[in-house]
Scaffold this motif. Structure first.
Motif, PDB file in Angstrom:
ATOM      1  N   PRO A   1       0.811  -1.230   0.000  1.00 60.58           N
ATOM      2  CA  PRO A   1       0.000   0.000   0.000  1.00 60.58           C
ATOM      3  C   PRO A   1       0.842   1.278   0.000  1.00 60.58           C
ATOM      4  N   ARG A   2       2.104   1.162   0.427  1.00 60.74           N
ATOM      5  CA  ARG A   2       2.971   2.349   0.504  1.00 60.74           C
ATOM      6  C   ARG A   2       3.707   2.636  -0.793  1.00 60.74           C
ATOM      7  N   ILE A   3       3.496   1.839  -1.833  1.00 63.00           N
ATOM      8  CA  ILE A   3       4.369   1.880  -3.002  1.00 63.00           C
ATOM      9  C   ILE A   3       4.448   3.263  -3.642  1.00 63.00           C
ATOM     10  N   HIS A   4       3.340   3.973  -3.763  1.00 64.85           N
ATOM     11  CA  HIS A   4       3.398   5.285  -4.414  1.00 64.85           C
ATOM     12  C   HIS A   4       4.127   6.307  -3.540  1.00 64.85           C
ATOM     13  N   TYR A   5       3.948   6.188  -2.237  1.00 66.85           N
ATOM     14  CA  TYR A   5       4.681   7.081  -1.339  1.00 66.85           C
ATOM     15  C   TYR A   5       6.182   6.806  -1.427  1.00 66.85           C
ATOM     16  N   LEU A   6       6.561   5.532  -1.401  1.00 63.39           N
ATOM     17  CA  LEU A   6       7.973   5.168  -1.466  1.00 63.39           C
ATOM     18  C   LEU A   6       8.578   5.547  -2.818  1.00 63.39           C
ATOM     19  N   LEU A   7       7.818   5.355  -3.888  1.00 61.00           N
ATOM     20  CA  LEU A   7       8.293   5.779  -5.206  1.00 61.00           C
ATOM     21  C   LEU A   7       8.490   7.296  -5.232  1.00 61.00           C
ATOM     22  N   GLY A   8       7.564   8.002  -4.607  1.00 63.05           N
ATOM     23  CA  GLY A   8       7.711   9.451  -4.518  1.00 63.05           C
ATOM     24  C   GLY A   8       8.992   9.843  -3.819  1.00 63.05           C
ATOM     25  N   ARG A   9       9.308   9.149  -2.732  1.00 66.86           N
ATOM     26  CA  ARG A   9      10.546   9.436  -1.998  1.00 66.86           C
ATOM     27  C   ARG A   9      11.766   9.133  -2.857  1.00 66.86           C
ATOM     28  N   GLY A  10      11.739   7.988  -3.541  1.00 66.88           N
ATOM     29  CA  GLY A  10      12.871   7.617  -4.384  1.00 66.88           C
ATOM     30  C   GLY A  10      13.101   8.617  -5.504  1.00 66.88           C
ATOM     31  N   LEU A  11      12.028   9.056  -6.156  1.00 68.04           N
ATOM     32  CA  LEU A  11      12.138  10.050  -7.220  1.00 68.04           C
ATOM     33  C   LEU A  11      12.564  11.404  -6.672  1.00 68.04           C
ATOM     34  N   HIS A  12      11.998  11.763  -5.534  1.00 67.39           N
ATOM     35  CA  HIS A  12      12.322  13.016  -4.850  1.00 67.39           C
ATOM     36  C   HIS A  12      13.825  13.104  -4.569  1.00 67.39           C
TER      37      HIS A  12
END
Length: 337
Positions: free
Chosen positions: A109-120
């Motif tokens: 469920p956290r995948i989009h948040y974690l992807l956001g952090r990685g891209l950020h």
């Protein structure tokens, strides 16, 4: 042209059919020993990853070992990415998080948040904003308002990053030199306002007691001090010794602008903040900051305001946003923390 289009179609088909591969006998029946070893590595990594708080640094090498055996498991790639997000090599997280999503868009469920952090953290501002906007709080989460605030804050950070990147400033970063740096881990520097004294944490072989941390294999942390010489260089750092350092972990956290008060982290009661006072040229024994700051939770970082009248500190006690909260405490004139 036909060959070019065919190549594109083949690449698209390959990407579309990328599948999650489980660590099971059905997939690796021909290499039972390799599978068994990989499963043991995952189990060892999970023992650290599932702790509260998680031990990302200790979990990561186990996960990486298992990933060499099977690089196409979505859950494992996600955990590796999460570990890198909590390491000193944060940009490395992105490739693993992207692969986890490619293998299984519903991996976590956290995948989009974690992807956001990685891209950020890779300065991909627009892509990070898009992922943050897709992020949703975990099912049953109590503090949804806090999650929303965190997302909006990170989106603003990306917007600021985009503006700053459009007009970059030239910055020079110089090595502090052999007086401060060593062959061991040196980190957590704090410096006096006049930049004449620096204190930092190091895991050197001349630490108090000379013991090694059974979890990391490195020497225990101690506080070291160096002063700026007439030539502008840093003198050879010295271990502060007793009473600041003990045979356990002792780490720098913050320093008052006048250099007379030092905040030290000790692994006691879940992790507490202590304050040492300088009397002449000698540091006094660090004293606990008391129940207004320390609790049964983990208090790990803190900073004084320039006037020394307030203290901001990090704690993971209940009620925080994202697992840890930056909290402020206002002091009365002459009051003790």
């Amino acid at each position: 042209m036909h060959k070019y289009l065919l190549a594109l179609l083949l690449l698209s088909a390959t990407a579309a059919t990328a599948q999650n591969v489980e660590f099971s006998k059905d997939q690796f029946g021909s290499d039972k020993e390799g599978l068994k070893t990989a499963q043991k590595e995952i189990k060892a990594g999970d023992e650290f990853y599932d702790l509260d708080p998680p031990r990302y640094e200790q979990a990561l090498p186990h996960y990486l070992a298992a990933q060499k055996f099977n690089p196409n498991n979505a859950q494992l790639n996600l955990k590796i990415g999460d570990c890198y997000l909590h390491s000193g090599f944060k940009p490395r997280a992105l490739e693993y998080l992207q692969k986890a999503y490619q293998l299984n868009p519903d991996v976590d469920p956290r995948i989009h948040y974690l992807l956001g952090r990685g891209l950020h953290l890779n300065a991909k501002w627009d892509e990070a904003i898009a992922e943050y906007k897709r992020a949703t709080p975990a099912a049953g989460a109590k503090n949804t308002a806090g999650f929303s605030q965190d997302i909006q804050k990170k989106i603003r950070e990306c917007e600021n990053g985009r503006k700053l990147a459009a007009k970059p400033s030239r910055v020079f970063i110089d090595n502090a030199g052999p007086g401060v740096n060593s062959a061991f881990a040196d980190y957590g520097p704090v410096i006096t306002a006049d930049e004449s004294v620096i204190l930092f944490t190091s895991r050197r072989d001349n630490s108090m007691g000379g013991q090694k941390d059974p979890e990391t294999g490195g020497f225990f942390e101690d506080v070291y001090q160096s002063t700026r010489t007439g030539k502008g260089e840093w003198s050879a750092a010295r271990n502060l010794g007793e009473p600041v350092n003990t045979e356990g972990h002792d780490a720098t956290v913050g320093l008052a602008p006048d250099g007379q008060r030092l905040l030290v982290y000790l692994e006691e009661n879940g992790g507490d903040l202590n304050e040492a006072n300088l009397r002449g040229a000698q540091w006094r024994k660090p004293q606990k900051l008391g129940s207004r700051i320390n609790s049964k939770a983990h208090e790990s970082s803190a900073a004084y305001t320039p006037d020394g009248r307030s203290l901001y500190f990090v704690t993971d006690k209940e009620g925080g946003i994202g697992g840890a909260t930056f909290t402020g405490l206002k002091l009365r004139a002459g009051a003790q923390l």
